[in-house]
Design a protein around this motif. Structure first.
Motif, PDB file in Angstrom:
ATOM      1  N   SER A 104       0.845  -1.345  -0.150  1.00 42.31           N
ATOM      2  CA  SER A 104       0.098   0.059  -0.076  1.00 42.31           C
ATOM      3  C   SER A 104       0.861   1.161   0.043  1.00 42.31           C
ATOM      4  N   ALA A 105       2.215   1.128  -0.080  1.00 44.50           N
ATOM      5  CA  ALA A 105       3.180   2.280  -0.058  1.00 44.50           C
ATOM      6  C   ALA A 105       2.647   3.509  -0.846  1.00 44.50           C
ATOM      7  N   GLU A 106       2.741   2.894  -2.292  1.00 44.43           N
ATOM      8  CA  GLU A 106       2.295   3.824  -3.267  1.00 44.43           C
ATOM      9  C   GLU A 106       0.816   4.502  -3.260  1.00 44.43           C
ATOM     10  N   LEU A 107      -0.102   3.700  -2.835  1.00 47.34           N
ATOM     11  CA  LEU A 107      -1.574   4.347  -2.575  1.00 47.34           C
ATOM     12  C   LEU A 107      -1.475   5.387  -1.466  1.00 47.34           C
ATOM     13  N   ILE A 108      -0.728   4.817  -0.192  1.00 48.47           N
ATOM     14  CA  ILE A 108      -0.687   5.999   0.799  1.00 48.47           C
ATOM     15  C   ILE A 108      -0.172   6.990   0.366  1.00 48.47           C
ATOM     16  N   GLU A 109       1.017   7.144  -0.486  1.00 47.85           N
ATOM     17  CA  GLU A 109       1.689   8.436  -0.985  1.00 47.85           C
ATOM     18  C   GLU A 109       0.783   9.227  -1.752  1.00 47.85           C
ATOM     19  N   PHE A 110      -0.048   8.533  -2.551  1.00 53.26           N
ATOM     20  CA  PHE A 110      -0.800   9.204  -3.513  1.00 53.26           C
ATOM     21  C   PHE A 110      -1.913   9.911  -2.697  1.00 53.26           C
ATOM     22  N   LEU A 111      -2.466   9.319  -1.812  1.00 53.67           N
ATOM     23  CA  LEU A 111      -3.507   9.857  -0.809  1.00 53.67           C
ATOM     24  C   LEU A 111      -2.964  11.016   0.013  1.00 53.67           C
ATOM     25  N   GLY A 112      -1.610  10.983   0.249  1.00 53.92           N
ATOM     26  CA  GLY A 112      -1.150  12.027   0.681  1.00 53.92           C
ATOM     27  C   GLY A 112      -0.814  13.094  -0.106  1.00 53.92           C
ATOM     28  N   ARG A 113      -0.645  13.143  -1.260  1.00 49.89           N
ATOM     29  CA  ARG A 113      -0.579  13.982  -2.260  1.00 49.89           C
ATOM     30  C   ARG A 113      -2.090  14.648  -2.636  1.00 49.89           C
ATOM     31  N   ILE A 114      -2.972  14.113  -2.297  1.00 53.64           N
ATOM     32  CA  ILE A 114      -4.354  14.612  -2.314  1.00 53.64           C
ATOM     33  C   ILE A 114      -4.613  15.480  -1.111  1.00 53.64           C
ATOM     34  N   GLY A 115      -3.925  14.955  -0.120  1.00 58.20           N
ATOM     35  CA  GLY A 115      -3.990  15.721   1.322  1.00 58.20           C
ATOM     36  C   GLY A 115      -3.366  17.268   1.132  1.00 58.20           C
ATOM     37  N   ILE A 116      -2.090  17.316   0.248  1.00 58.95           N
ATOM     38  CA  ILE A 116      -1.578  18.415  -0.138  1.00 58.95           C
ATOM     39  C   ILE A 116      -2.367  19.411  -0.746  1.00 58.95           C
ATOM     40  N   LEU A 117      -3.097  18.819  -1.669  1.00 59.14           N
ATOM     41  CA  LEU A 117      -3.895  19.763  -2.676  1.00 59.14           C
ATOM     42  C   LEU A 117      -5.185  20.185  -1.855  1.00 59.14           C
ATOM     43  N   PHE A 118      -5.864  19.549  -0.994  1.00 58.34           N
ATOM     44  CA  PHE A 118      -6.806  20.019  -0.150  1.00 58.34           C
ATOM     45  C   PHE A 118      -6.597  20.940   0.815  1.00 58.34           C
ATOM     46  N   LEU A 119      -5.048  20.758   1.543  1.00 62.43           N
ATOM     47  CA  LEU A 119      -4.639  21.782   2.425  1.00 62.43           C
ATOM     48  C   LEU A 119      -4.265  23.061   1.641  1.00 62.43           C
ATOM     49  N   LEU A 120      -3.870  22.928   0.539  1.00 62.22           N
ATOM     50  CA  LEU A 120      -3.372  24.271  -0.096  1.00 62.22           C
ATOM     51  C   LEU A 120      -4.826  25.042  -0.512  1.00 62.22           C
ATOM     52  N   PHE A 121      -5.648  23.873  -1.330  1.00 62.34           N
ATOM     53  CA  PHE A 121      -6.854  24.484  -1.885  1.00 62.34           C
ATOM     54  C   PHE A 121      -7.497  25.169  -0.734  1.00 62.34           C
ATOM     55  N   TYR A 122      -7.720  24.818   0.466  1.00 64.65           N
ATOM     56  CA  TYR A 122      -8.510  25.368   1.611  1.00 64.65           C
ATOM     57  C   TYR A 122      -7.923  26.855   1.868  1.00 64.65           C
ATOM     58  N   LEU A 123      -6.417  26.516   2.019  1.00 62.23           N
ATOM     59  CA  LEU A 123      -5.836  28.048   2.305  1.00 62.23           C
ATOM     60  C   LEU A 123      -6.195  29.119   1.337  1.00 62.23           C
TER      61      LEU A 123
END
Length: 407
Positions: free
Chosen positions: A57-76
């Protein structure tokens, strides 16, 4: 593949445990998530059916983390708007310029003195310069300081940092991710990034009426599909022209912040920001091998020291220029010393550009230390001010003031 869901579920259990511990201790969740990720990973043992190595699951967790970056920056981006910048006026411009000027100068000089190349120097400077708006906001609320005289300037500096981040991340991503190695090619890549950012600023100011019509969608289901589709498309397109996907998310949030639907977007995005944002910090820790952090310890401690000094001086200068007391000015520097999501984003940019591997353990240790020390220093700001006041005699003790009044 059969174990994919179970591994992701195990990772989410660890994220939940870290979040519960942080909440129990009334502390920022970020360092606990990074630590949880660092404890497990490729170096972790295998307990029966529970595999903490997260091989599948390493690659999937990393991708979900990338989504987290997008939401963090989008919200800001949604939180910020060009209208707010105009209304805040001189205090943000002066205070933000002082803060960025001092910290960026120190951030550039430090890696230069250590002998790092240009690209690594720019990444390290970005890691050191920008504070964590998430941690700062949480600390202000937790300590009930939202009504303090200095809080408006603190929020103004954070907003100014968002603007600086957009410019700096655009320019550095053009340099680090650009294919051309020539000076002219590098300049063109940077200009393309800055032009791309400027385009979004223009859209934010001019296209709000049109966007209001397009986003007038009554169904929340359809509305969120449209918003997320635009978010992922813009972020992905940004990456194709060598502008970091995170900055694309930030700029889109900036555009949407000028529409009538901004509050609705914030309300719908918050759960996704919290969930995927947590996975982002966990994923970052998961990529760190704690056995290899030793080489970055002294470099990190030096960076932490200059960050604390730089923030204290910057807060003091910005506060006094704004007409605040020495005590309030001290609170500014101690409150905005925390580092978090932006520092990790800068480190990830360096990793994406195949720069020196020390950037990853350095940023992890740096964020971990300041994410812990920042809230503690903010909480103990009164004691720190008392000590500094004795050294520099900024103001006379109360007993002395009363005696003079009696005389």
């Amino acid at each position: 593949m059969d174990h994919l869901v179970f591994e992701v579920g195990t990772a989410l259990v660890l994220v939940a445990i870290a979040a519960l511990i942080a909440n129990r201790l009334n502390f920022s969740i970020i360092p606990f998530l990074i630590l949880a990720g660092m404890i497990v990973g490729p170096h972790a043992p295998h307990f029966w059916v529970i595999n903490l190595k997260f091989i599948h699951s390493a690659e999937l967790i990393e991708f979900l983390g990338r989504i987290g970056i997008l939401f963090l920056l989008f919200y800001l981006g949604l939180e910020f708007s060009t209208s707010k910048l105009i209304r805040s006026g001189k205090s943000i411009l002066v205070g933000g310029s002082v803060y960025i000027g001092i910290n960026l100068t120190l951030g550039l000089l430090y890696p230069i003195l250590l002998g790092f190349p240009l690209k690594e120097t720019l990444i390290i400077a970005g890691i050191i310069t920008v504070s964590s708006s998430a941690i700062v906001a949480k600390v202000l609320v937790d300590l009930r300081r939202t009504g303090n005289s200095e809080t408006e300037l603190i929020l103004g500096i954070i907003m100014f940092e968002d603007i600086f981040l957009a410019v700096y991340l655009s320019a550095v991503s053009g340099l680090v991710l650009g294919k051309s190695q020539s000076l002219m090619g590098t300049l063109l890549s940077i200009l393309l990034s800055l032009g791309y950012m400027l385009l979004f600023f223009i859209i934010a100011r001019k296209a709000a009426p049109l966007l209001n019509k397009l986003l007038k969608i009554t169904s929340d289901e359809i509305f969120i599909i449209v918003i997320f589709a635009s978010l992922f498309f813009v972020a992905g397109f940004s990456e194709t022209i060598h502008v970091a996907e995170a900055i694309g998310a930030l700029l889109l949030g900036l555009v949407y912040s000028e529409t009538d639907q901004a509050d609705r977007m914030e309300h719908l995005v918050i759960p996704f920001r919290n969930f995927f944002g947590a996975i982002f910090f966990f994923s970052f820790g998961l990529s760190i091998d704690p056995t290899k952090l030793g080489g970055a310890v002294w470099m990190t401690l030096g960076a932490v020291l200059i960050t604390i000094i730089g923030n204290f001086v910057a807060g003091l200068v910005a506060g006094k220029l704004a007409g605040l007391s020495y005590k309030a000015s001290t609170n500014i520097g101690l409150t905005i010393v925390s580092r978090g999501e932006f520092s990790i984003i800068m480190a990830n940019l360096g990793i994406a550009g195949s720069l020196m591997p020390i950037l990853q353990p350095f940023s992890a240790l740096y964020v971990l230390i300041l994410a812990i020390m920042g809230p503690i220093m903010t909480k103990e700001s009164k004691r720190i001010y008392t000590i500094m006041n004795k050294l520099f005699r900024w103001s006379a003790p109360k007993q002395m003031v009363k005696k003079n009044q009696n005389d």
